[in-house]
Motif scaffolding. Structure first.
Motif, short mmCIF file in Angstrom:
data_model
loop_
_atom_site.label_atom_id
_atom_site.label_comp_id
_atom_site.label_asym_id
_atom_site.label_seq_id
_atom_site.Cartn_x
_atom_site.Cartn_y
_atom_site.Cartn_z
N GLU A 13 39.57 87.58 35.69
CA GLU A 13 38.77 86.99 36.75
C GLU A 13 39.18 85.56 37.09
N ASP A 14 40.02 84.93 36.24
CA ASP A 14 40.45 83.55 36.49
C ASP A 14 41.90 83.46 36.98
N ARG A 15 42.56 84.60 37.16
CA ARG A 15 44.00 84.56 37.41
C ARG A 15 44.35 83.98 38.77
N VAL A 16 43.61 84.34 39.80
CA VAL A 16 43.93 83.79 41.12
C VAL A 16 43.85 82.27 41.08
N ARG A 17 42.82 81.76 40.43
CA ARG A 17 42.66 80.30 40.29
C ARG A 17 43.80 79.71 39.46
N ALA A 18 44.18 80.39 38.39
CA ALA A 18 45.27 79.88 37.54
C ALA A 18 46.59 79.85 38.29
N PHE A 19 46.90 80.90 39.03
CA PHE A 19 48.14 80.92 39.81
C PHE A 19 48.12 79.85 40.89
N ALA A 20 46.94 79.61 41.47
CA ALA A 20 46.84 78.56 42.48
C ALA A 20 47.08 77.18 41.87
N THR A 48 41.47 77.85 47.46
CA THR A 48 41.43 78.88 46.42
C THR A 48 40.01 79.16 45.97
N ARG A 49 39.19 78.11 45.85
CA ARG A 49 37.78 78.32 45.50
C ARG A 49 37.09 79.17 46.56
N PHE A 50 37.49 79.02 47.80
CA PHE A 50 36.88 79.78 48.90
C PHE A 50 37.30 81.25 48.89
N ILE A 51 38.58 81.52 48.56
CA ILE A 51 39.10 82.89 48.65
C ILE A 51 39.10 83.63 47.33
N GLU A 52 38.73 82.95 46.24
CA GLU A 52 38.94 83.50 44.90
C GLU A 52 38.36 84.90 44.72
N HIS A 53 37.18 85.15 45.23
CA HIS A 53 36.53 86.44 45.03
C HIS A 53 36.40 87.24 46.33
N VAL A 85 53.97 73.72 61.25
CA VAL A 85 54.06 73.62 59.79
C VAL A 85 52.67 73.76 59.17
N CYS A 86 51.67 73.17 59.79
CA CYS A 86 50.30 73.27 59.25
C CYS A 86 49.82 74.71 59.26
N VAL A 87 50.17 75.47 60.30
CA VAL A 87 49.71 76.86 60.40
C VAL A 87 50.32 77.71 59.28
N TRP A 88 51.66 77.64 59.13
CA TRP A 88 52.25 78.50 58.11
C TRP A 88 52.04 77.97 56.69
N THR A 89 51.71 76.70 56.56
CA THR A 89 51.35 76.19 55.24
C THR A 89 50.03 76.79 54.78
N LEU A 90 49.07 76.95 55.69
CA LEU A 90 47.81 77.60 55.34
C LEU A 90 48.07 79.03 54.88
N ALA A 91 48.99 79.72 55.54
CA ALA A 91 49.37 81.07 55.11
C ALA A 91 49.95 81.05 53.70
N GLU A 92 50.76 80.06 53.41
CA GLU A 92 51.37 79.93 52.09
C GLU A 92 50.31 79.69 51.02
N ILE A 93 49.33 78.86 51.32
CA ILE A 93 48.27 78.55 50.37
C ILE A 93 47.46 79.79 50.01
N VAL A 94 47.21 80.64 51.01
CA VAL A 94 46.42 81.85 50.77
C VAL A 94 47.27 82.94 50.12
N ASN A 95 48.51 83.10 50.57
CA ASN A 95 49.33 84.22 50.13
C ASN A 95 49.77 84.11 48.68
N SER A 96 50.19 82.93 48.26
CA SER A 96 50.82 82.80 46.95
C SER A 96 49.93 83.24 45.79
N PRO A 97 48.74 82.66 45.59
CA PRO A 97 47.93 83.11 44.45
C PRO A 97 47.41 84.53 44.61
N THR A 98 47.12 84.94 45.85
CA THR A 98 46.60 86.30 46.07
C THR A 98 47.65 87.34 45.74
#
Length: 442
Positions: A139-146, A277-282, A316-329
């Motif tokens: 349950e903590d992995r997404v947060r840990a990867f982030a 990450t706190r917003f998308i974690e669950h 850059v701001c748009v695809w950076t947001l994608a990077e932030i969401v995609n990587s830990p998920t």
């Protein structure tokens, strides 16, 4: 948001993770603080040594090829030798190879050692990711990867600024500095990180269940689908360092302008990674991966319409947001689909998708820009993002909470007396039940 809520959010972001994770996190940060070769290799070869851009591109491709080769080998080593020995071998070898590269004079020697650096520097990734999955609760992995991804970007942002100053003084000092920090990372792993590889219990051994090999990974259709989609996503993101500077240069912008624009990527990751990450974690990972793929594809596609400098920064701001969401998920999905005793091989195959993309992206960008123009390249990123989004939607459509990758069923083994206290949390993971702690599908 008040200061009190920010502090509470920060505490929640780091709470509950084992001590071993923080030593692993610290080693990642130290390692990325020394990132010099990957950032300044092209400038070193063209400006300092006087080689052509074509030769610099060849060396970059060989560096990526080395990463492709080492991904699978390191994955097997991670499962057979263990996470800790693999990291130590990779980091010590990287330190030696980077230091050696700084003294190479002949073009053939530079190319060969650059490929060696690509092999050794990429070899620790499957072990790091497998160890993180071992020691962190599901349950903590997404947060840990982030948090780990945040450390990577924080270290890279700091090293880029420091390395730029070092490069003006001496490129050799930059190579030796990276070698020293990589060696320090190995020392940290040796002193502070115990082995975390889960051991099979006696019952599992007696039953003689099938072993996880590379063939098992290749036959796992769902996981290989994730690998293919990861390749598409990384092919898109790599254009930020390959095609974006070329496009901006052709539009009349200076290297300093590009540096200012691309700095927005690192700043946003450092600032937004933890709260996002706190917003998308669950939340539903299927929707998150679809949305991130679309943001990545069309964020880069917007570059075709960028004119002033602020417009490039906006893309850059748009695809950076994608990077932030995609990587830990996506990392959470990879661990979810990986059998406990085959994590190294599965992580190695996943890591290879990024290494292959780093090899293909420069060739793809150069061919499309030269023959069709930059507009067609940016349009193709939108197509790739759409294909990836559809792929994620279809791939995860039938994925239930308890689904895992093909391979031997993990056995629930109690912690042995010899296991270090800091990694005891890895043992309960062997039971199938904790997988249900991951976000449910829609």
């Amino acid at each position: 948001m008040s200061v009190g809520r920010l502090r509470r959010s920060a505490r929640e972001s780091v709470a509950g993770l084992p001590r071993a994770f923080w030593w692993l996190w610290a080693s990642t940060l130290v390692n990325r603080l020394g990132a010099f070769v990957a950032t300044f290799m092209a400038l070193y070869l063209t400006l300092d040594r006087g080689y052509s851009a074509s030769f610099a591109g060849l060396v970059a491709a060989l560096h990526g090829l080395g990463g492709v080769v080492s991904s699978l080998v390191a994955g097997v080593m991670t499962d057979r030798l263990g996470r800790r020995p693999t990291m130590l071998v990779a980091q010590v070898s990287t330190a030696g190879a980077v230091a050696l590269l700084g003294f190479m004079e002949h073009p053939a020697a530079i190319a060969a050692v650059a490929m060696l650096v690509g092999m050794t520097s990429n070899a620790s990734r499957p072990a790091v990711q497998a160890m993180m999955a071992d020691i962190v609760r599901p349950e903590d992995r997404v947060r840990a990867f982030a948090l780990n991804y945040w450390a990577i970007n924080l270290g890279f942002a700091i090293s880029s600024m420091a390395a730029g100053l070092v490069a003006e003084y001496s490129y050799l000092a930059g190579f030796l500095g990276e070698a020293s920090l990589t060696l320090l990372c190995a020392v940290l792993v040796f002193l502070k990180l115990p082995e975390s590889r889960p051991e099979k219990d006696a019952a599992a051994v007696a039953q003689g269940g099938p072993e996880v090999g590379l063939g098992t990974v290749l036959r796992d259709g769902r996981f290989m689908g994730v690998v293919g989609l990861s390749f598409l996503i990384s092919l898109i993101f790599t254009q930020g360092s390959v095609a974006l500077p070329v496009t901006m240069g052709a539009a009349g912008f200076s290297p300093g302008d590009y540096g200012l624009v691309i700095a927005a990527n690192g700043v946003l990751v450092v600032v937004l990674q933890l709260p996002v990450t706190r917003f998308i974690e669950h939340r539903d990972p299927r929707r998150l991966l679809v949305v991130s793929a679309l943001l990545a594809g069309y964020g880069f596609a917007m570059t075709a319409f960028a004119g002033p400098l602020w417009a490039y920064a906006l893309t850059v701001c748009v695809w950076t947001l994608a990077e932030i969401v995609n990587s830990p998920t996506q990392m959470g999905l990879v661990v979810r689909l990986s059998p406990v005793h085959g994590r190294g091989r599965y992580q190695g195959m996943y890591t290879m998708s990024w290494a292959v993309a780093s090899l293909v992206a420069p060739l793809m960008a150069g061919f499309v820009i030269d023959h069709f123009g930059a507009g067609w390249l940016w349009g193709s990123t939108g197509v790739l993002g759409t294909v990836a989004a559809a792929g994620y939607w279809l791939l995860m459509r039938g994925l239930r909470e308890g689904d895992t990758a093909a391979g031997p069923a993990p056995a629930a083994a109690p912690a042995t007396a010899s296991a270090p206290p800091s990694v005891a949390v890895a043992v309960p993971e062997a039971a199938p039940a904790p997988v249900t702690a991951l976000p449910a599908e829609a």
